[in-house]
Design a protein around this motif. Structure first.
Motif, PDB file in Angstrom:
ATOM      1  N   ALA A 198      88.622  62.510  57.457  1.00  0.00           N
ATOM      2  CA  ALA A 198      87.838  61.443  56.851  1.00  0.00           C
ATOM      3  C   ALA A 198      86.375  61.593  57.236  1.00  0.00           C
ATOM      4  N   ILE A 199      85.529  60.935  56.458  1.00  0.00           N
ATOM      5  CA  ILE A 199      84.088  60.927  56.733  1.00  0.00           C
ATOM      6  C   ILE A 199      83.585  59.512  56.563  1.00  0.00           C
ATOM      7  N   THR A 200      82.861  59.036  57.563  1.00  0.00           N
ATOM      8  CA  THR A 200      82.345  57.675  57.532  1.00  0.00           C
ATOM      9  C   THR A 200      81.073  57.590  56.699  1.00  0.00           C
ATOM     10  N   ARG A 201      80.603  56.382  56.518  1.00  0.00           N
ATOM     11  CA  ARG A 201      79.359  56.187  55.779  1.00  0.00           C
ATOM     12  C   ARG A 201      78.198  56.888  56.457  1.00  0.00           C
ATOM     13  N   GLY A 202      78.298  57.042  57.763  1.00  0.00           N
ATOM     14  CA  GLY A 202      77.231  57.702  58.508  1.00  0.00           C
ATOM     15  C   GLY A 202      77.381  59.206  58.601  1.00  0.00           C
ATOM     16  N   GLY A 203      78.454  59.724  58.038  1.00  0.00           N
ATOM     17  CA  GLY A 203      78.649  61.171  58.042  1.00  0.00           C
ATOM     18  C   GLY A 203      79.499  61.703  59.179  1.00  0.00           C
ATOM     19  N   THR A 204      80.030  60.824  60.008  1.00  0.00           N
ATOM     20  CA  THR A 204      80.918  61.267  61.085  1.00  0.00           C
ATOM     21  C   THR A 204      82.266  61.668  60.498  1.00  0.00           C
ATOM     22  N   THR A 205      82.755  62.813  60.941  1.00  0.00           N
ATOM     23  CA  THR A 205      84.023  63.322  60.415  1.00  0.00           C
ATOM     24  C   THR A 205      85.083  63.400  61.506  1.00  0.00           C
ATOM     25  N   ASN A 206      86.308  63.310  61.095  1.00  0.00           N
ATOM     26  CA  ASN A 206      87.426  63.585  61.989  1.00  0.00           C
ATOM     27  C   ASN A 206      88.501  64.290  61.184  1.00  0.00           C
ATOM     28  N   TYR A 207      89.280  65.098  61.870  1.00  0.00           N
ATOM     29  CA  TYR A 207      90.266  65.946  61.195  1.00  0.00           C
ATOM     30  C   TYR A 207      91.587  65.943  61.939  1.00  0.00           C
ATOM     31  N   ALA A 208      92.649  66.169  61.194  1.00  0.00           N
ATOM     32  CA  ALA A 208      93.942  66.418  61.809  1.00  0.00           C
ATOM     33  C   ALA A 208      93.879  67.738  62.574  1.00  0.00           C
ATOM     34  N   ASP A 209      94.609  67.814  63.660  1.00  0.00           N
ATOM     35  CA  ASP A 209      94.593  69.033  64.470  1.00  0.00           C
ATOM     36  C   ASP A 209      94.979  70.255  63.651  1.00  0.00           C
ATOM     37  N   SER A 210      95.875  70.059  62.693  1.00  0.00           N
ATOM     38  CA  SER A 210      96.398  71.191  61.926  1.00  0.00           C
ATOM     39  C   SER A 210      95.354  71.836  61.018  1.00  0.00           C
ATOM     40  N   VAL A 211      94.249  71.138  60.766  1.00  0.00           N
ATOM     41  CA  VAL A 211      93.238  71.692  59.850  1.00  0.00           C
ATOM     42  C   VAL A 211      91.890  71.901  60.514  1.00  0.00           C
ATOM     43  N   LYS A 212      91.758  71.491  61.764  1.00  0.00           N
ATOM     44  CA  LYS A 212      90.469  71.637  62.462  1.00  0.00           C
ATOM     45  C   LYS A 212      90.023  73.090  62.477  1.00  0.00           C
ATOM     46  N   GLY A 213      88.753  73.291  62.170  1.00  0.00           N
ATOM     47  CA  GLY A 213      88.205  74.636  62.144  1.00  0.00           C
ATOM     48  C   GLY A 213      88.409  75.362  60.824  1.00  0.00           C
ATOM     49  N   ARG A 214      89.255  74.803  59.955  1.00  0.00           N
ATOM     50  CA  ARG A 214      89.506  75.438  58.651  1.00  0.00           C
ATOM     51  C   ARG A 214      89.014  74.579  57.489  1.00  0.00           C
ATOM     52  N   PHE A 215      89.114  73.268  57.646  1.00  0.00           N
ATOM     53  CA  PHE A 215      88.743  72.344  56.571  1.00  0.00           C
ATOM     54  C   PHE A 215      87.455  71.608  56.942  1.00  0.00           C
ATOM     55  N   THR A 216      86.655  71.308  55.927  1.00  0.00           N
ATOM     56  CA  THR A 216      85.403  70.577  56.136  1.00  0.00           C
ATOM     57  C   THR A 216      85.254  69.507  55.061  1.00  0.00           C
TER      58      THR A 216
END
Length: 117
Positions: A49-67
């Protein structure tokens, strides 16, 4: 309110895709935008997900591969997927949610991503 995903398709393992989700009918800039995916017979899971301020978080399974990124002027959120694996095969859904609103927000219709080995 409409969320329309596009960009899904069939790709070989190791390949890339970029999904887009165009929003209308909402004040896009205030929403946290999320990408979820679901495999038939399994629960829908958060990809990131991406917040209104641009902060992102990712599931561990996709970290480093998805943006995830967003263009507030175009009311569009993107999911760039690199180094795709067969286990990334799923229907991908876009979600728009106002944080702490108590609402699950709005959902798109989904787009199929299939990764062949």
């Amino acid at each position: 309110v409409q969320l329309v995903e596009s960009g899904g398709g069939l790709v070989q393992a190791g390949g890339s895709l970029r999904l887009s989700c165009a929003a209308s009918g909402i004040t896009f800039v205030i929403y946290t935008m999320g990408w979820y995916r679901q495999v038939s017979g399994k629960q829908r899971e958060l990809v990131g997900a991406i917040t209104r301020g641009g902060t992102t978080n990712y599931a561990d399974s996709v970290k480093g591969r998805f943006t995830i990124s967003r263009d507030n002027a175009k009311k569009t959120v993107y999911l760039r997927m690199n180094s795709l694996k067969p286990e990334d095969t799923a229907v991908y859904y876009c979600n728009a949610q106002v944080p702490n609103s108590g609402s699950q927000g709005y959902w798109g219709q989904g787009t199929q991503v299939s990764v062949s080995s």
